[in-house]
Write a protein that holds these residues in place. Structure first.
Motif, PDB file in Angstrom:
ATOM      1  N   VAL A   8       0.858  -1.186   0.000  1.00  0.00           N
ATOM      2  CA  VAL A   8       0.000   0.000   0.000  1.00  0.00           C
ATOM      3  C   VAL A   8       0.896   1.239   0.000  1.00  0.00           C
ATOM      4  CG1 VAL A   8      -1.796   1.265   1.246  1.00  0.00           C
ATOM      5  CG2 VAL A   8      -1.771  -1.243   1.306  1.00  0.00           C
ATOM      6  N   ARG A   9       0.616   2.143  -0.916  1.00  0.00           N
ATOM      7  CA  ARG A   9       1.373   3.391  -1.005  1.00  0.00           C
ATOM      8  C   ARG A   9       0.406   4.539  -1.268  1.00  0.00           C
ATOM      9  NH1 ARG A   9       4.675   0.464   0.679  1.00  0.00           N
ATOM     10  NH2 ARG A   9       6.688  -0.090  -0.172  1.00  0.00           N
ATOM     11  N   ARG A  10       0.788   5.718  -0.821  1.00  0.00           N
ATOM     12  CA  ARG A  10       0.008   6.925  -1.096  1.00  0.00           C
ATOM     13  C   ARG A  10       0.850   7.864  -1.941  1.00  0.00           C
ATOM     14  NH1 ARG A  10      -3.548   7.986   4.230  1.00  0.00           N
ATOM     15  NH2 ARG A  10      -4.860   6.149   3.897  1.00  0.00           N
ATOM     16  N   TRP A  11       0.162   8.558  -2.838  1.00  0.00           N
ATOM     17  CA  TRP A  11       0.832   9.410  -3.811  1.00  0.00           C
ATOM     18  C   TRP A  11       0.133  10.760  -3.894  1.00  0.00           C
ATOM     19  CZ3 TRP A  11       4.857   6.514  -5.304  1.00  0.00           C
ATOM     20  CH2 TRP A  11       4.703   5.128  -5.323  1.00  0.00           C
ATOM     21  N   GLU A  63      -4.718  12.637  -1.465  1.00  0.00           N
ATOM     22  CA  GLU A  63      -3.796  11.715  -2.118  1.00  0.00           C
ATOM     23  C   GLU A  63      -4.533  10.569  -2.813  1.00  0.00           C
ATOM     24  OE1 GLU A  63       0.191  11.923   0.532  1.00  0.00           O
ATOM     25  OE2 GLU A  63      -1.474  10.833   1.424  1.00  0.00           O
ATOM     26  N   GLU A  65      -4.294   6.465  -3.358  1.00  0.00           N
ATOM     27  CA  GLU A  65      -3.689   5.295  -2.719  1.00  0.00           C
ATOM     28  C   GLU A  65      -3.692   4.138  -3.704  1.00  0.00           C
ATOM     29  OE1 GLU A  65      -4.493   3.969   1.513  1.00  0.00           O
ATOM     30  OE2 GLU A  65      -5.555   2.418   0.361  1.00  0.00           O
ATOM     31  N   THR A  66      -2.545   3.487  -3.834  1.00  0.00           N
ATOM     32  CA  THR A  66      -2.492   2.246  -4.610  1.00  0.00           C
ATOM     33  C   THR A  66      -2.367   1.109  -3.615  1.00  0.00           C
ATOM     34  OG1 THR A  66      -0.084   2.484  -4.899  1.00  0.00           O
ATOM     35  CG2 THR A  66      -1.489   3.208  -6.713  1.00  0.00           C
ATOM     36  N   ARG A  67      -3.023   0.032  -3.937  1.00  0.00           N
ATOM     37  CA  ARG A  67      -2.984  -1.167  -3.105  1.00  0.00           C
ATOM     38  C   ARG A  67      -2.832  -2.349  -4.047  1.00  0.00           C
ATOM     39  NH1 ARG A  67      -5.259  -1.995   2.236  1.00  0.00           N
ATOM     40  NH2 ARG A  67      -5.638   0.221   2.134  1.00  0.00           N
ATOM     41  N   HIS A  80      -7.352   3.982  -5.086  1.00  0.00           N
ATOM     42  CA  HIS A  80      -8.343   4.687  -4.276  1.00  0.00           C
ATOM     43  C   HIS A  80      -8.154   6.187  -4.484  1.00  0.00           C
ATOM     44  CE1 HIS A  80      -9.066   1.187  -1.373  1.00  0.00           C
ATOM     45  NE2 HIS A  80      -8.148   0.754  -2.219  1.00  0.00           N
ATOM     46  N   ASP A  81      -9.272   6.902  -4.627  1.00  0.00           N
ATOM     47  CA  ASP A  81      -9.196   8.361  -4.679  1.00  0.00           C
ATOM     48  C   ASP A  81     -10.384   8.942  -3.928  1.00  0.00           C
ATOM     49  OD1 ASP A  81     -11.428   9.136  -6.555  1.00  0.00           O
ATOM     50  OD2 ASP A  81     -10.249   7.966  -7.979  1.00  0.00           O
ATOM     51  N   ARG A 117     -15.072   2.566  -0.559  1.00  0.00           N
ATOM     52  CA  ARG A 117     -13.836   2.477   0.200  1.00  0.00           C
ATOM     53  C   ARG A 117     -14.075   3.066   1.571  1.00  0.00           C
ATOM     54  NH1 ARG A 117     -10.161   7.606  -0.718  1.00  0.00           N
ATOM     55  NH2 ARG A 117      -9.076   6.506   0.888  1.00  0.00           N
ATOM     56  N   ARG A 123     -12.919   3.181  -4.890  1.00  0.00           N
ATOM     57  CA  ARG A 123     -11.758   2.398  -5.302  1.00  0.00           C
ATOM     58  C   ARG A 123     -12.109   1.741  -6.623  1.00  0.00           C
ATOM     59  NH1 ARG A 123     -11.538  -3.479  -3.650  1.00  0.00           N
ATOM     60  NH2 ARG A 123     -13.649  -3.877  -2.962  1.00  0.00           N
TER      61      ARG A 123
END
Length: 133
Positions: A8-11, A63, A65-67, A80-81, A117, A123
């Motif tokens: 899991v990362r946030r961008w 942000e 989020e990619t999972r 996810h946005d 989400r 998501r």
């Protein structure tokens, strides 16, 4: 696979997050022994993250989020946005520069959908599996 593995990362919602998100997925796939899914999974991730960057109507400070979730036979790519607006699969014209992203996702993925989400927004996810020959 005994337990569910995920990355899991946030961008920041900026175009430069797309190659960074791809790099994280490439690394996860290699670690999970799923490099054979790399080409299709990276294209799916690129399309989903790009859509979130371009079309998510949300405050700029929200942000993405990619999972990336390791499944028994493949991977689930989630983006996810904070925008509640659902993506629309359009009918792109041959001369259009864009509008084909979700068509590509639908073609490459075993299945994909848009869902709720935790928190505001949505998501969008797609699952790809190793093809047994």
């Amino acid at each position: 696979m005994s337990e569910r593995e995920e990355v899991v990362r946030r961008w920041r919602r900026e175009a430069r997050c797309v190659p960074l998100a791809r790099a994280e997925l490439r690394k996860a796939l290699a670690g999970w022994g799923l490099s054979e899914l790399e080409e299709d999974a990276l294209l799916v991730a690129s399309e989903l993250v790009t859509n979130a960057v371009r079309h998510a109507v949300a405050p700029r400070d929200r942000e993405i989020e990619t999972r990336y979730v390791r499944l028994a036979s493949g991977v689930r790519v989630e983006v996810h946005d904070a925008s509640p607006a659902r993506p629309v699969v359009g009918a792109p014209h041959q001369d259009d520069d864009g509008g084909r992203g979700l068509h590509l996702v639908a073609t490459l993925a075993d299945r994909w959908a848009v869902g709720e989400r935790v928190g505001p927004g949505k998501r969008v996810w797609a699952e790809l599996s190793v093809k047994v020959t």
